[in-house]
Every structure is written in structure tokens, then in C-alpha cells.
Design an enzyme around this catalytic site. Structure first.
Site, short mmCIF file in Angstrom:
data_model
loop_
_atom_site.label_atom_id
_atom_site.label_comp_id
_atom_site.label_asym_id
_atom_site.label_seq_id
_atom_site.Cartn_x
_atom_site.Cartn_y
_atom_site.Cartn_z
N GLY A 60 11.65 -3.18 4.98
CA GLY A 60 11.00 -4.48 4.89
C GLY A 60 10.44 -4.74 3.50
N HIS A 61 9.83 -3.72 2.91
CA HIS A 61 9.31 -3.87 1.54
C HIS A 61 10.45 -4.13 0.56
CE1 HIS A 61 5.96 -1.28 3.21
NE2 HIS A 61 5.27 -2.26 2.63
N LEU A 85 6.73 2.86 1.52
CA LEU A 85 7.69 1.76 1.53
C LEU A 85 8.80 1.97 2.55
CD1 LEU A 85 8.02 1.13 -2.31
CD2 LEU A 85 6.42 0.10 -0.69
N GLN A 138 -9.67 -2.32 3.03
CA GLN A 138 -8.96 -2.76 4.22
C GLN A 138 -9.21 -1.84 5.41
OE1 GLN A 138 -5.25 -4.12 1.53
NE2 GLN A 138 -4.74 -3.81 3.66
N MET A 152 0.85 -1.19 0.00
CA MET A 152 0.00 0.00 0.00
C MET A 152 0.88 1.25 0.00
SD MET A 152 -3.53 -0.78 2.04
CE MET A 152 -3.01 -0.21 3.61
#
Length: 146
Positions: free
Chosen positions: A50-51, A47, A75, A44
Site C-alpha cells: 500500500g505504501h 512499509l 500518535q 511510520m
């Protein structure tokens, strides 16, 4: 094909930006025609490291990698602020360009959800635990968009 390839701050081409399902299909067809694999990292946006680690993992396992950036309204529950979710498009593009991602799929809401769509998904079990207990419907929205 509805795509664009913006320039980064130094004037270099960034990754290809794809905005429609038909353009995404056309872009991926070139890899499928060559029997190459494509990894997808759904996000989503906003960033972080982790992304990018997911992008690197996908690159190690595939011939091409596409990252999706779609702030999914499905969501968000009734007491959650969809409009307040961080949207860091320029920063996200810079990170994906630096990571040498092949393309980013960045659709508008009507591209993902037809106004007449009546489909819903409920995933039992995972939806009730962890943050699902406090965010009813969250995982249903995740499952639907995936």
C-alpha cells in the site's frame, strides 16, 4: 547537509537518506529552483505494498518523491506501546530503492519535536470516529506531525 546514501546488498547506491530539517530544505530547494514538483508520502515505516502504491501514485504526479519514515510518539496513547512498533529500516530502504524513490526523510524525535514545544492540535469529527474512539489523541498526533 546531514544526509547519507547507503549501499544496498548488491553494492548499488540506495536513495538519499535525509535526517535533519535543514538538510531536507536544502535537498528540496534544488527542485524548487527548477520549478519542479515534489510529492511527499508520509509513513511510520514498516512499509508494505500500500505504501509503495502511494509512492508510485506520487511519482506519476510529481517530478520527485520523498518518503518520510518517522515513528511518531505523539500518535501513541498511554496504553499503546510505542517501543513495540515495528521498525524495519533495512527492508524499508530496499523497497524504496526498488521503487526508485528520490529520497527518504528519517529524522530523530528531537529533530521533529523541540523539547520546549508547546503546540498541540485537535481535529474534531474525524478524531471521534473509527479507531479514534478507542485511541484518544491518535489523530491529534497525526495532525501535529503533518
Amino acid at each position: 547537509m546531514t544526509t547519507d546514501t547507503p549501499m544496498d546488498r548488491s553494492g548499488r547506491n540506495r536513495i538519499e537518506v535525509i535526517r535533519t530539517v535543514s538538510s531536507l530544505r536544502a535537498f528540496t530547494q534544488q527542485f524548487r529552483d527548477q520549478r519542479k514538483t515534489i510529492g511527499l508520502v508520509p509513513t511510520m515505516g514498516a512499509l508494505h505494498d500500500g505504501h509503495i502504491s502511494l509512492v508510485k501514485q506520487a511519482q506519476s504526479e510529481n517530478d520527485a518523491v520523498i518518503v518520510s519514515i518517522f515513528v511518531n510518539p505523539k500518535q501513541f496513547g498511554p496504553n499503546e506501546d510505542f517501543d513495540a512498533y515495528p521498525r524495519t529500516w533495512e527492508s524499508d530502504l530496499d523497497k524504496l530503492t526498488a521503487a526508485k524513490t528520490d529520497a527518504v526523510y528519517h529524522p530523530a524525535i528531537p529533530e521533529m519535536y523541540n523539547a520546549n514545544a508547546a503546540t498541540s492540535i485537535h481535529v474534531s469529527g474525524v478524531s471521534e470516529g473509527l479507531c479514534g474512539a478507542e485511541r484518544p489523541g491518535h489523530f491529534d498526533g497525526v495532525a501535529l506531525v503533518v
